[in-house]
Write a protein that holds these residues in place. Structure first.
Motif, PDB file in Angstrom:
ATOM      1  N   THR A  13       0.854  -1.180   0.000  1.00 27.88           N
ATOM      2  CA  THR A  13       0.000   0.000   0.000  1.00 27.88           C
ATOM      3  C   THR A  13       0.894   1.237   0.000  1.00 27.88           C
ATOM      4  N   LEU A  14       0.336   2.357  -0.404  1.00 29.07           N
ATOM      5  CA  LEU A  14       1.008   3.652  -0.311  1.00 29.07           C
ATOM      6  C   LEU A  14       0.201   4.501   0.646  1.00 29.07           C
ATOM      7  N   THR A  15       0.876   5.071   1.640  1.00 32.49           N
ATOM      8  CA  THR A  15       0.235   5.938   2.617  1.00 32.49           C
ATOM      9  C   THR A  15       0.740   7.351   2.415  1.00 32.49           C
ATOM     10  N   PHE A  16      -0.171   8.273   2.146  1.00 32.40           N
ATOM     11  CA  PHE A  16       0.168   9.680   1.931  1.00 32.40           C
ATOM     12  C   PHE A  16      -0.230  10.458   3.176  1.00 32.40           C
ATOM     13  N   ALA A  17       0.735  11.116   3.783  1.00 33.64           N
ATOM     14  CA  ALA A  17       0.495  11.862   5.015  1.00 33.64           C
ATOM     15  C   ALA A  17       0.885  13.326   4.820  1.00 33.64           C
ATOM     16  N   ARG A  18      -0.016  14.205   5.217  1.00 35.32           N
ATOM     17  CA  ARG A  18       0.241  15.643   5.100  1.00 35.32           C
ATOM     18  C   ARG A  18       1.327  16.062   6.086  1.00 35.32           C
ATOM     19  N   VAL A  19       2.294  16.821   5.574  1.00 31.15           N
ATOM     20  CA  VAL A  19       3.340  17.418   6.402  1.00 31.15           C
ATOM     21  C   VAL A  19       3.453  18.888   6.020  1.00 31.15           C
ATOM     22  N   PRO A  20       3.918  19.740   6.938  1.00 28.73           N
ATOM     23  CA  PRO A  20       3.970  21.179   6.641  1.00 28.73           C
ATOM     24  C   PRO A  20       5.110  21.581   5.708  1.00 28.73           C
ATOM     25  N   GLU A  21       6.220  20.844   5.725  1.00 25.63           N
ATOM     26  CA  GLU A  21       7.360  21.240   4.904  1.00 25.63           C
ATOM     27  C   GLU A  21       7.259  20.632   3.506  1.00 25.63           C
ATOM     28  N   GLY A  22       7.836  21.328   2.537  1.00 22.31           N
ATOM     29  CA  GLY A  22       7.842  20.843   1.164  1.00 22.31           C
ATOM     30  C   GLY A  22       9.076  20.009   0.879  1.00 22.31           C
ATOM     31  N   LYS A  23       9.073  19.356  -0.272  1.00 22.64           N
ATOM     32  CA  LYS A  23      10.217  18.562  -0.715  1.00 22.64           C
ATOM     33  C   LYS A  23      11.343  19.519  -1.111  1.00 22.64           C
ATOM     34  N   THR A  24      12.573  19.210  -0.706  1.00 21.36           N
ATOM     35  CA  THR A  24      13.685  20.127  -0.997  1.00 21.36           C
ATOM     36  C   THR A  24      14.831  19.499  -1.772  1.00 21.36           C
ATOM     37  N   VAL A  25      14.991  18.191  -1.727  1.00 28.85           N
ATOM     38  CA  VAL A  25      16.107  17.543  -2.422  1.00 28.85           C
ATOM     39  C   VAL A  25      15.622  16.300  -3.148  1.00 28.85           C
ATOM     40  N   LYS A  26      16.499  15.722  -3.973  1.00 31.78           N
ATOM     41  CA  LYS A  26      16.198  14.488  -4.684  1.00 31.78           C
ATOM     42  C   LYS A  26      15.855  13.382  -3.680  1.00 31.78           C
ATOM     43  N   ASN A  27      14.863  12.565  -4.027  1.00 26.98           N
ATOM     44  CA  ASN A  27      14.473  11.443  -3.170  1.00 26.98           C
ATOM     45  C   ASN A  27      15.644  10.486  -2.977  1.00 26.98           C
ATOM     46  N   ARG A  28      15.766   9.940  -1.786  1.00 26.42           N
ATOM     47  CA  ARG A  28      16.755   8.880  -1.531  1.00 26.42           C
ATOM     48  C   ARG A  28      16.143   7.514  -1.835  1.00 26.42           C
ATOM     49  N   LEU A  29      14.844   7.445  -1.929  1.00 26.36           N
ATOM     50  CA  LEU A  29      14.108   6.224  -2.215  1.00 26.36           C
ATOM     51  C   LEU A  29      13.041   6.618  -3.228  1.00 26.36           C
ATOM     52  N   HIS A  30      12.848   5.792  -4.259  1.00 25.97           N
ATOM     53  CA  HIS A  30      11.820   6.137  -5.239  1.00 25.97           C
ATOM     54  C   HIS A  30      11.125   4.881  -5.746  1.00 25.97           C
ATOM     55  N   ILE A  31      10.016   5.092  -6.405  1.00 26.95           N
ATOM     56  CA  ILE A  31       9.206   4.012  -6.961  1.00 26.95           C
ATOM     57  C   ILE A  31       9.615   3.795  -8.414  1.00 26.95           C
ATOM     58  N   ASP A  32       9.720   2.540  -8.837  1.00 27.88           N
ATOM     59  CA  ASP A  32       9.867   2.179 -10.247  1.00 27.88           C
ATOM     60  C   ASP A  32       8.561   1.529 -10.679  1.00 27.88           C
ATOM     61  N   VAL A  33       8.079   1.907 -11.860  1.00 26.45           N
ATOM     62  CA  VAL A  33       6.874   1.283 -12.401  1.00 26.45           C
ATOM     63  C   VAL A  33       7.213   0.610 -13.722  1.00 26.45           C
ATOM     64  N   ASN A  34       6.488  -0.454 -14.027  1.00 22.29           N
ATOM     65  CA  ASN A  34       6.650  -1.219 -15.258  1.00 22.29           C
ATOM     66  C   ASN A  34       5.329  -1.237 -16.006  1.00 22.29           C
ATOM     67  N   PRO A  35       5.296  -0.747 -17.240  1.00 16.62           N
ATOM     68  CA  PRO A  35       4.044  -0.845 -17.995  1.00 16.62           C
ATOM     69  C   PRO A  35       3.687  -2.313 -18.234  1.00 16.62           C
ATOM     70  N   THR A  36       2.419  -2.638 -18.073  1.00 18.23           N
ATOM     71  CA  THR A  36       1.997  -4.028 -18.223  1.00 18.23           C
ATOM     72  C   THR A  36       1.229  -4.289 -19.513  1.00 18.23           C
ATOM     73  N   ASP A  37       0.658  -3.256 -20.113  1.00 23.14           N
ATOM     74  CA  ASP A  37      -0.166  -3.487 -21.304  1.00 23.14           C
ATOM     75  C   ASP A  37       0.142  -2.520 -22.436  1.00 23.14           C
ATOM     76  N   ARG A  38       1.309  -1.871 -22.363  1.00 14.41           N
ATOM     77  CA  ARG A  38       1.725  -0.938 -23.421  1.00 14.41           C
ATOM     78  C   ARG A  38       3.228  -0.778 -23.338  1.00 14.41           C
ATOM     79  N   ASP A  39       3.811  -0.140 -24.338  1.00 16.23           N
ATOM     80  CA  ASP A  39       5.257   0.045 -24.281  1.00 16.23           C
ATOM     81  C   ASP A  39       5.606   1.260 -23.426  1.00 16.23           C
TER      82      ASP A  39
END
Length: 128
Positions: free
Chosen positions: A58-84
Motif C-alpha cells: 500500500t502507499l500511505t500519503f500523510a500531510r506534512v507542513p514542509e515541502g520537498k527540498t532535495v532528490k528522493n533517496r528512495l523512489h518508486i519504479d513502475v513497469n508498464p503491463t499493457d503498453r510500451d
C-alpha cells in the motif's frame, strides 16, 4: 521468518491529490482516509498486509507542513503491463507527471516526477 514489504509512507502537502494521481498510475483504490492521511492499495489484494506471502504494498500519503527540498533517496519504479514504455510515459504525463533530470544520462528508464515533485522511474522491457 523474514519481514515483508507491505507499505510505503510518503510525506506530502496534498494527500488526496497525490493519492488520486497514484491510484491512476497503479490502478489502485483508496482503502482508508483520515485526517491528513490517505492509504491506497491494490483492489486485487484487499486483505493487504494480513495476507500470507508477498503482497502489493500500500502507499500511505500523510500531510506534512514542509515541502520537498532535495532528490528522493528512495523512489518508486513502475513497469508498464499493457503498453510500451513510450505510451506509458505519455499516459503518466497526461495524468500530471513531469520529466525529471536527476543526472541519469542516457538510460533505458525514464525519470518522471509526480505532481509534488517526487521522482519515479518508468522502466522498459520488464513486465511483471
Amino acid at each position: 521468518m523474514a519481514s515483508k514489504f507491505t507499505e510505503l509512507a510518503i510525506d506530502c502537502a496534498d494527500p488526496n491529490g497525490l493519492a488520486r494521481f497514484w491510484c491512476s498510475v497503479l490502478d489502485y483504490e483508496v482503502q482508508e482516509e483520515g485526517e491528513g492521511v490517505v492509504i491506497i492499495g491494490s483492489p486485487l489484494v484487499p486483505e493487504g498486509k494480513s495476507r500470507l506471502g508477498p503482497v502489493a504494498p500500500t502507499l500511505t500519503f500523510a500531510r506534512v507542513p514542509e515541502g520537498k527540498t532535495v532528490k528522493n533517496r528512495l523512489h518508486i519504479d513502475v513497469n508498464p503491463t499493457d503498453r510500451d514504455q513510450d505510451e506509458e510515459v505519455r499516459r503518466l504525463l497526461d495524468l500530471g507527471a513531469r520529466y525529471a533530470d536527476v543526472g541519469q544520462g542516457d538510460e533505458s528508464w525514464v525519470v518522471l516526477e509526480d505532481p509534488e515533485g517526487n521522482e519515479f522511474c518508468v522502466l522498459a522491457g520488464r513486465r511483471p
